[in-house]
Design a protein around this motif. Structure first.
Motif, mmCIF file in Angstrom:
data_model
loop_
_atom_site.group_PDB
_atom_site.id
_atom_site.type_symbol
_atom_site.label_atom_id
_atom_site.label_comp_id
_atom_site.label_asym_id
_atom_site.label_seq_id
_atom_site.Cartn_x
_atom_site.Cartn_y
_atom_site.Cartn_z
ATOM 1 N N ILE A 3 0.851 -1.187 0.000
ATOM 2 C CA ILE A 3 0.000 0.000 0.000
ATOM 3 C C ILE A 3 0.886 1.237 0.000
ATOM 4 O O ILE A 3 1.819 1.331 0.793
ATOM 5 N N GLU A 4 0.595 2.172 -0.877
ATOM 6 C CA GLU A 4 1.217 3.490 -0.827
ATOM 7 C C GLU A 4 0.199 4.411 -0.160
ATOM 8 O O GLU A 4 -0.799 4.781 -0.774
ATOM 9 N N PRO A 5 0.400 4.738 1.100
ATOM 10 C CA PRO A 5 -0.598 5.501 1.864
ATOM 11 C C PRO A 5 -0.888 6.874 1.267
ATOM 12 O O PRO A 5 0.001 7.529 0.725
ATOM 13 N N THR A 31 -1.709 7.934 12.861
ATOM 14 C CA THR A 31 -2.213 6.768 12.147
ATOM 15 C C THR A 31 -1.936 6.891 10.658
ATOM 16 O O THR A 31 -2.187 7.936 10.050
ATOM 17 N N VAL A 32 -1.408 5.824 10.098
ATOM 18 C CA VAL A 32 -1.202 5.712 8.651
ATOM 19 C C VAL A 32 -1.727 4.349 8.232
ATOM 20 O O VAL A 32 -1.294 3.326 8.772
ATOM 21 N N GLU A 33 -2.684 4.334 7.304
ATOM 22 C CA GLU A 33 -3.304 3.111 6.789
ATOM 23 C C GLU A 33 -3.803 2.203 7.913
ATOM 24 O O GLU A 33 -3.589 0.999 7.896
ATOM 25 N N GLY A 34 -4.443 2.798 8.913
ATOM 26 C CA GLY A 34 -5.049 2.027 9.995
ATOM 27 C C GLY A 34 -4.081 1.520 11.046
ATOM 28 O O GLY A 34 -4.491 0.900 12.018
ATOM 29 N N ARG A 35 -2.813 1.778 10.895
ATOM 30 C CA ARG A 35 -1.804 1.375 11.880
ATOM 31 C C ARG A 35 -1.387 2.594 12.690
ATOM 32 O O ARG A 35 -1.230 3.692 12.153
ATOM 33 N N ARG A 36 -1.190 2.370 13.987
ATOM 34 C CA ARG A 36 -0.775 3.454 14.882
ATOM 35 C C ARG A 36 0.749 3.434 15.029
ATOM 36 O O ARG A 36 1.347 2.387 15.256
ATOM 37 N N ILE A 135 5.828 7.967 5.745
ATOM 38 C CA ILE A 135 5.764 6.536 5.469
ATOM 39 C C ILE A 135 5.340 6.380 4.011
ATOM 40 O O ILE A 135 4.231 6.758 3.642
ATOM 41 N N GLU A 136 6.244 5.858 3.199
ATOM 42 C CA GLU A 136 6.005 5.774 1.762
ATOM 43 C C GLU A 136 5.299 4.488 1.345
ATOM 44 O O GLU A 136 4.514 4.487 0.407
ATOM 45 N N VAL A 137 5.613 3.373 2.018
ATOM 46 C CA VAL A 137 5.030 2.081 1.666
ATOM 47 C C VAL A 137 4.783 1.285 2.940
ATOM 48 O O VAL A 137 5.586 1.303 3.855
ATOM 49 N N ILE A 138 3.629 0.602 2.975
ATOM 50 C CA ILE A 138 3.310 -0.315 4.066
ATOM 51 C C ILE A 138 2.836 -1.623 3.443
ATOM 52 O O ILE A 138 2.092 -1.621 2.462
ATOM 53 N N SER A 139 3.256 -2.734 4.038
ATOM 54 C CA SER A 139 2.792 -4.044 3.593
ATOM 55 C C SER A 139 2.681 -4.950 4.808
ATOM 56 O O SER A 139 3.519 -4.909 5.693
ATOM 57 N N VAL A 140 1.634 -5.748 4.848
ATOM 58 C CA VAL A 140 1.443 -6.717 5.924
ATOM 59 C C VAL A 140 1.522 -8.098 5.290
ATOM 60 O O VAL A 140 0.835 -8.365 4.302
#
Length: 146
Positions: A3-5, A31-36, A135-140
């Motif tokens: 995800i690119e927020p 918060t960014v993309e639902g993560r604290r 935060i440029e990219v998030i991945s779970v």
């Protein structure tokens, strides 16, 4: 999934930085993309004596929400704003957050205190310090290694 927020930027203003004790300080939660998340600043972190540094880390502040064997990957920039010359100090980090006891990742030696206190560098203006995180990219992902 990567995800690119859309809303991925946080600014932390610290007033009267020079009055801070030698300790850990934490930003408010964001918060960014639902993560604290939160930032951790060690005012006199890495090094000793004349070679003392400000330490700066990003922390995932909701690890309890991670399902077992899940990891959160983040690519992010940590920045200290140059308020005079716009020659900001920034470092890019890629890290997998996964420790259930809490973790942060960044730099023990982000900025030498002698450079921070040098008024011509523009990091401290009237005692105020601006720290930014993008935060440029998030991945779970699920960890299949076990």
């Amino acid at each position: 999934m990567i995800i690119e927020p859309h809303r991925n930027y946080f600014t932390w203003k610290i007033d009267n930085y020079t009055a801070l004790k030698d300790a850990d300080y934490y930003s408010e939660q964001f918060t960014v993309e639902g993560r604290r998340w939160k930032l951790n600043l060690e005012s006199k972190g890495g090094g000793t004596g004349a070679d003392t540094f400000l330490s700066l880390y990003l922390m995932l502040d909701d690890l309890e929400s991670l399902v077992p064997k899940r990891k959160v990957y983040a690519k992010y920039k940590l920045r200290i704003r140059d308020q005079i010359n716009s020659k900001h100090l920034e470092k890019i980090v890629e890290y997998w957050f996964c420790d259930p006891d809490g973790c942060g990742y960044g730099f023990a030696k982000f900025l030498a205190l002698k450079d921070l206190m040098n008024t011509s560098k523009g990091y401290l203006v009237d005692g105020g310090l601006f720290i930014e995180c993008k935060i440029e990219v998030i991945s779970v992902v699920k960890d299949f290694s076990n």
